[in-house]
Write an enzyme that holds these catalytic residues in place. Structure first.
Site, mmCIF file in Angstrom:
data_model
loop_
_atom_site.group_PDB
_atom_site.id
_atom_site.type_symbol
_atom_site.label_atom_id
_atom_site.label_comp_id
_atom_site.label_asym_id
_atom_site.label_seq_id
_atom_site.Cartn_x
_atom_site.Cartn_y
_atom_site.Cartn_z
ATOM 1 N N ASP A 141 45.742 31.408 36.812
ATOM 2 C CA ASP A 141 46.948 31.270 36.046
ATOM 3 C C ASP A 141 46.718 30.806 34.610
ATOM 4 O OD1 ASP A 141 46.528 28.588 36.581
ATOM 5 O OD2 ASP A 141 48.243 28.468 37.997
ATOM 6 N N ASP A 148 43.241 29.208 43.618
ATOM 7 C CA ASP A 148 44.007 28.275 42.977
ATOM 8 C C ASP A 148 44.817 27.662 44.201
ATOM 9 O OD1 ASP A 148 42.751 28.394 40.430
ATOM 10 O OD2 ASP A 148 44.443 29.140 39.621
ATOM 11 N N ASP A 208 40.880 30.108 33.136
ATOM 12 C CA ASP A 208 40.527 30.805 34.380
ATOM 13 C C ASP A 208 39.944 32.313 33.989
ATOM 14 O OD1 ASP A 208 40.984 29.046 36.493
ATOM 15 O OD2 ASP A 208 43.391 29.609 36.164
#
Length: 954
Positions: A672, A367, A676
């Site tokens: 997070d 990310d 995901d």
């Protein structure tokens, strides 16, 4: 009743667990339950003193589940004693003692048997202590990963507490991705959707409202947000009762442990074959000697029986030495050691195998927000009424903004109302009386900006309104919406989200007077240009828009168009210090870093270039374009992708799946959010963020990065490589000892009719190479060179050609030395006298042990000549080498009665140490011998580079 409560724990718990709406109504609903447990939906419980909390725990219980009691040290001792070969050896020791007593009397007759028993006891104690310490470590790590915090309201203040500190009456705040920490009743919220599949098995989520307010512990928040009154904790919850029926399972074996167990089985079978052949040869020679000396049919003595027992004990001990039980032990030790060190480096390893697998990772899909960046966002620029202004972090630029961009109270009122109403963040009062903003980093940045702007401008007019409906942000719509009712009876929708999504929904924009003007093509082009200019400066862009009307209601969904654009926010999130160096370290280690983010592509490219992820030959692509590619196009495209912007969770999942399937890459993924979870689960190693991560993401992950820092991920990869290489070092060391011990005893039995290494001596060697060897070599810390080689590919042979070169070379040297001592030691060293045979045998044993001591040092580096580099920094390794030498001196000089040794003079000690130390020279010579790389590795200007999915070897 004495404690001041008006409802019993069992009755209160049954209302929620049985979804008993009738009983709830009888008690006056949620408000009535609040009163009976001395709580308030707005202020929560009184936490002014600990007495009230203690009273609640005394009456309603603590929020802890009954755990399976830990295993005691003596249980590990018992497990160690269950080893079949040790049981056989114990029987041999008892038989040897019995025969010895009959033939030689007390105490000399029991020496051999007692020596074997003492050796077995030492093996058992060391194994039990090692296993017990590991169990304590795993328990400690397990407790670490159960440390979860929740937000509660106590005394009217919102605060963060551990789930273990929750009490009945607490008001808990729930948001998307949270795991519900206790049973409770819904108090207030927006679109709260609960996934109860973990309890009920039903895949369909349940919508929670005042009409259906029951929320159970262990379930997960799938959408929306809300507040819950805790009614049952710990073993009184439905989840607690379910957990009490389950027994806690142990850790699964890691892939490397499974592979090494197979190696151990094969070596064990070879050892059994050698042991059987040794026993058969010794027995045949014994029977032939007896036949030709006194006759086979003559009377058998106790000495004959003792000889046969010794032969059998030697054969069994060969099996003990051959079976490399140290292999799985070395993996466990190395992984546990790495896990403990990683805890200090802010990484919590939830599954043992992740630490090992991370060392083989060839791709990291990361990310952007919070991982590569600091996750402390601030509004840096804002566009309002066709004017773009910079806003410094100190807020000094707000006065210019107030005068230039927001020249009318009406415009300012729209902006502030949109900021304050359409947000999931909130301002809370802390214990010290101060204020804090809680929420996601993006929401917090916008709300902090609104508070600063409001403090400077008090002329925003009447902004009073009532919130009617909230549609929380989700990753599919990429926006959140709120419906408010105005004092004049009209309704107004506010939407906030991804710039390109909101701009498409707008057909007008706010001018300086607060009026809506049509969004012409020229104006739309200017707006998109502003968005791109913000993004190219590495700013994350969000748009705020509104729509008024009379026909909206609570049941209406947010409109798909017809909005008026209010402003564009440019939010800055600085890159974390050290990220650029960490990405560089990844590249030198052969690990490809790919950024997968939901941000605008220009923002993503700017951050990726700053971090060093996006290079000249790399491709930056948007999620919609990627998902429309055919499998053939993906095969050509995926290796080049370095940035994927505007991606959906499914895009991330598809990328990971194809990297693992098409290209056989070992893939690590960071995440997070709840969205995901599929990619984290699909990846070889899932890394969840400990600060920004939701409970669902953490549950799906293998490693939790406690500080949300990309540099920590590199540390996990370093330790993963250290684990793999340490096990290879240990296997190289142990196989050398195995080969030499088996061959020397077998050859000696065939030629001389006796084994030079007795059962007690072999047990001591087994201790050196298994438990102590594993502890010494498996705890070597990583070094920088480990990150200058490509990752280990899938399917690579664990024992490489380099290892075979070292094993065979060292084995041949040791066999040559021990063979020379066995067959010509007396003549070569001029040893004469009645005790020459025991002296030579002791010298063989001593030289064999010192060969292993120096070979252990030699195994620290499989390819580099300097094996002493960093050795004295590893006190465990130095301590074990020193302890081994000290014990060897004690055994030879003082325990000769038990170990069948005689004291050696200083000249023969020098011979033993000298012959052992030559193995260092042999190792250095061997490392100069070039070895061709394993299959799947090709030469490149920078050394060997692995083919896709191929093995690695430098």
């Amino acid at each position: 009743m004495k404690a001041g409560f008006c409802i019993s724990p069992d009755e209160l718990a049954s209302i929620t667990s049985k979804h008993d709406a009738k009983a709830l109504s009888m008690h006056g609903g949620v408000d009535g339950i609040c009163a009976k447990v001395r709580s308030s939906p707005d202020r929560g419980v009184s936490a002014a003193s600990d007495d009230d909390l203690d009273a609640r725990r005394a009456v309603y219980g603590a929020n802890r589940y009954a755990e399976k009691p830990g295993r005691s040290f003596w249980m590990f001792v018992w497990d160690a004693l269950q080893d079949v070969t040790l049981v056989i050896l114990m029987a041999c020791a008892l038989l040897s003692a019995a025969v010895g007593l009959a033939s030689e009397g007390w105490p000399r007759g029991v020496y051999d048997g007692l020596g074997i028993m003492l050796s077995i006891l030492l093996v058992v104690v060391v194994t039990a202590v090692s296993d017990y310490r590991q169990s304590l470590q795993f328990k400690e790590l397990d407790n670490e990963k159960k440390k979860v915090s929740v937000h509660v309201t106590r005394d009217g203040c919102r605060q963060q507490v551990s789930i273990y500190d929750l009490v009945v009456g607490d008001v808990v705040h729930l948001s998307i991705g949270d795991q519900v920490p206790a049973d409770g009743l819904y108090v207030h919220g927006y679109s709260l959707l609960i996934d109860e599949s973990s309890l009920s098995g039903e895949s369909e989520p349940v919508y929670i409202s005042r009409a259906k307010p029951f929320i159970l512990a262990g379930t997960k928040v799938q959408d929306g947000s809300g507040k819950m009154l805790v009614t049952a904790v710990g073993m009184h919850t439905e989840w607690g009762r379910l957990m009490s029926t389950l027994s806690e399972g142990g850790e699964d074996e890691t892939p490397l442990q499974v592979k090494l167990n197979g190696v151990a089985t094969v070596i064990g079978k070879i050892g059994l074959l050698f042991a059987t052949l040794t026993f058969v040869v010794l027995m045949v020679r014994f029977l032939v000697d007896k036949t030709f000396t006194v006759g086979l049919s003559s009377r058998w003595t106790s000495a004959d029986a003792l000889a046969i027992v010794d032969y059998f004990a030697t054969a069994v001990t060969i099996i003990v030495v051959a079976v490399p039980e140290g292999l799985p032990l070395a993996v466990t030790l190395s992984l546990a050691f790495a896990m403990k060190k990683l805890m200090n480096d802010k990484a919590l390893v939830r599954h043992l195998s992740a630490c090992e697998t991370m060392g083989s990772a060839g791709t990291i899909c990361t990310d952007k927000t919070g991982t590569l960046t600091t996750n402390h966002m601030v509004v840096d620029r804002i566009w309002v009424s066709e004017v773009s202004e910079s806003v410094s972090s100190s807020g000094s630029g707000l006065e210019d903004l107030s005068s230039a961009a927001v020249s009318r109270p009406a415009t300012l009122g729209l902006l502030l109302q949109g900021v304050f109403e359409n947000t999931s963040a909130e301002v809370v009062r802390e214990k010290d009386g101060g204020q804090a903003v809680l929420g996601t980093p993006t929401e917090r940045a916008i709300l902090e900006f609104g508070l600063k702007l409001e403090a400077r401008r008090r002329d925003a007019g009447d902004r009073s309104c009532t919130k009617v409906k909230v549609e929380p942000f989700n990753s599919v719509k990429k926006m959140m919406a709120v419906l408010v009712s105005l004092p004049d009876g009209r309704y107004r929708w506010y939407v906030k989200g991804a710039s390109e999504i909101i701009v498409q929904m707008c057909d007008a924009m706010v001018d300086g007077d607060g009026n809506g003007v049509p969004l012409s093509e020229a104006r739309r082009k200017d707006v998109l240009g502003t968005i791109n200019s913000f993004a190219s400066d590495a700013l994350r862009t969000l748009c705020l828009a509104y729509k008024e009307g009379d026909g909206f209601g609570e049941d209406a969904d947010s409109p798909a168009g017809g909005f008026t654009l209010i402003c564009i926010f440019g939010i800055k999130d600085p890159v974390r210090p050290g990220v650029k160096d960490a990405v560089k370290a990844c590249m030198s280690a052969g690990i490809v870093v790919r950024m997968v983010t939901g941000d605008n592509i220009n923002t993503a490219k700017a951050i990726a270039k700053e971090c060093g992820i996006l290079t000249d030959g790399g491709v930056a692509i948007e999620g919609p374009e990627f998902r429309n590619k055919s499998p053939e196009e993906m095969r050509d495209l995926i290796p080049k992708i370095q940035v994927m912007a505007r991606s959906l969770p499914l895009d991330k999942h598809t990328l990971v799946k194809n990297l693992r399937g098409m290209f056989r890459e070992v893939v690590a993924v960071t995440g997070d959010g709840t969205n995901d979870a599929p990619a984290l689960h699909e990846a070889d190693i899932g890394l969840a963020m400990g600060i920004a991560g939701t409970e669902v993401a953490k549950e799906s992950a293998d490693v939790i990065v406690l500080d949300d820092n990309f540099t920590t991920i590199i540390n996990v990869a370093r330790w993963g490589r250290a684990v793999y290489i340490n096990i290879q070092k240990f296997v190289q060391f142990q196989l050398t000892v195995n080969i030499v011990a088996l061959v020397i005893n077998f050859v000696s039995a065939c030629i001389t009719g006796s084994a030079p290494l007795t059962a007690v001596q072999l047990l001591w060697v087994n201790m050196i190479m298994d438990t102590l060897g594993a502890l010494a070599l498996a705890t070597e810390p990583p070094n920088d060179d480990m990150m200058k080689r490509p990752p280990v590919g899938r399917g690579e042979s664990f024992i490489t050609k380099v290892m075979w070169r070292n094993i065979v070379g060292q084995s041949l040297y040791q066999l040559a030395v021990l063979g020379a001592l066995m067959f010509g030691g007396e003549r070569l060293l001029n040893i004469h006298g009645a005790d020459s045979k025991p002296v030579v045998n002791t010298l063989i044993f001593n030289s064999f042990v010192f060969c292993q001591v120096f070979n252990e040092i030699n195994s620290r580096e499989m390819q580099k000549i300097n094996v002493f580099r960093g050795m004295f920094g590893n006190w465990i390794f130095v301590g074990i080498i020193a302890a081994t030498v000290a014990f060897q001196v004690v055994i030879v000089e003082f325990l000769g009665t038990f170990a069948s040794t005689v004291p050696l003079g200083w000249q023969l000690w020098l011979v033993s140490v000298g012959l052992g130390s030559v193995s260092l020279v042999v190792g250095a010579v061997l490392k100069c011998v070039p070895v061709e790389p394993d299959d799947g590795v090709r030469a490149s200007p920078n050394g060997y580079a692995p083919l896709p999915g191929g093995p690695d070897n430098i």
